[in-house]
Scaffold this active site. Structure first.
Site, PDB file in Angstrom:
ATOM      1  CG  ASP A   1      -2.895   9.064   9.028  1.00  0.00           C
ATOM      2  OD1 ASP A   1      -1.687   9.359   8.842  1.00  0.00           O
ATOM      3  OD2 ASP A   1      -3.256   8.241   9.892  1.00  0.00           O
TER       4      ASP A   1
ATOM      5  CB  CYS B   1      -1.077   6.133   7.938  1.00  0.00           C
ATOM      6  SG  CYS B   1      -0.824   4.352   8.131  1.00  0.00           S
TER       7      CYS B   1
ATOM      8  CB  THR C   1       2.256   1.778  11.220  1.00  0.00           C
ATOM      9  OG1 THR C   1       0.887   1.671  10.775  1.00  0.00           O
ATOM     10  CG2 THR C   1       2.303   2.033  12.714  1.00  0.00           C
TER      11      THR C   1
ATOM     12  CG  HIS D   1       8.911 -11.229  -7.023  1.00  0.00           C
ATOM     13  ND1 HIS D   1       9.394 -12.103  -6.080  1.00  0.00           N
ATOM     14  CD2 HIS D   1       9.903 -11.096  -7.935  1.00  0.00           C
ATOM     15  CE1 HIS D   1      10.621 -12.484  -6.408  1.00  0.00           C
ATOM     16  NE2 HIS D   1      10.960 -11.874  -7.528  1.00  0.00           N
TER      17      HIS D   1
ATOM     18  CG  HIS E   1       7.031 -12.962 -10.544  1.00  0.00           C
ATOM     19  ND1 HIS E   1       7.076 -13.604  -9.327  1.00  0.00           N
ATOM     20  CD2 HIS E   1       8.305 -12.923 -11.004  1.00  0.00           C
ATOM     21  CE1 HIS E   1       8.330 -13.929  -9.053  1.00  0.00           C
ATOM     22  NE2 HIS E   1       9.093 -13.530 -10.054  1.00  0.00           N
TER      23      HIS E   1
HETATM   24  C1  RB5 Z   1      -3.134   7.411  13.560  1.00  0.00           C
HETATM   25  O1  RB5 Z   1      -2.945   7.726  14.895  1.00  0.00           O
HETATM   26  C2  RB5 Z   1      -2.533   6.048  13.253  1.00  0.00           C
HETATM   27  O2  RB5 Z   1      -3.339   5.057  13.795  1.00  0.00           O
HETATM   28  C3  RB5 Z   1      -2.359   5.865  11.783  1.00  0.00           C
HETATM   29  O3  RB5 Z   1      -1.537   6.872  11.263  1.00  0.00           O
HETATM   30  C4  RB5 Z   1      -1.758   4.566  11.320  1.00  0.00           C
HETATM   31  O4  RB5 Z   1      -0.555   4.297  11.965  1.00  0.00           O
HETATM   32  C5  RB5 Z   1      -2.668   3.416  11.261  1.00  0.00           C
HETATM   33  O5  RB5 Z   1      -2.326   2.316  10.841  1.00  0.00           O
END
Ligand code: RB5
Length: 143
Positions: A8, A65, A67, A98, A133
């Site tokens: 994203d 993304c 996180t 695994h 596994h």
């Molecule tokens: C986008 O702002 C953010 O929510 C996305 O990149 C991500 O971290 C979602 O899990």
């Protein structure tokens, strides 16, 4: 080997770094976007990458993304995908050994570029161990 890659807006910069790194190593890349830092919805990109791996358009996938959490949840909705959010090399190795992880997720806001590229290397180079596994991976696949 062909790697599908998707992100994203939060993952765009790191996606470009990872893509360049793979291309430098002559690994084929299927870039599924996004292509800028304009806001998009991460589920769409997690689904696209997961589907590319599940239907055989790519051997493995990498999703990014902010996180790595949201896009990994999305990729894991696709049957046959075992997407692993990794924040260090140990996790990358263990999830290949695994879980036979076939999609790697990373967070661009939580993992620096050097660490991310080390994670990519470890994840690509580590083989699945099979044995006990395999039964557990079968349980995941058969759910
Ligand atoms: C986008 O702002 C953010 O929510 C996305 O990149 C991500 O971290 C979602 O899990």
């Amino acid at each position: 080997m062909k790697i599908a890659i998707a992100c994203d807006h939060g993952g765009y910069q790191l996606k470009e770094e990872v893509k360049a790194y793979l291309l430098d190593r002559e690994i084929e890349v299927l870039d599924l976007g996004t292509d800028s830092e304009s806001s998009v919805d991460y589920p769409e990109y997690g689904f696209k990458c997961g589907e590319a791996v599940a239907n055989g358009d790519a051997d493995k996938g990498i999703v990014i993304c902010g996180t790595g959490i949201g896009i990994s949840i999305a990729a894991n909705k696709v049957k046959g995908v075992r997407c692993s959010l990794c924040t260090d090399v140990t996790m990358a190795k263990l999830t290949r050994q695994h879980n036979d992880s076939n999609v790697l997720a990373m967070g661009a806001r939580t993992t620096g570029v050097v660490t991310a590229l080390d994670i990519v290397d470890a994840w690509l180079e580590t083989e699945f161990e099979g044995g006990r596994h395999q039964r557990r991976v079968d349980l995941l696949n058969n759910y």
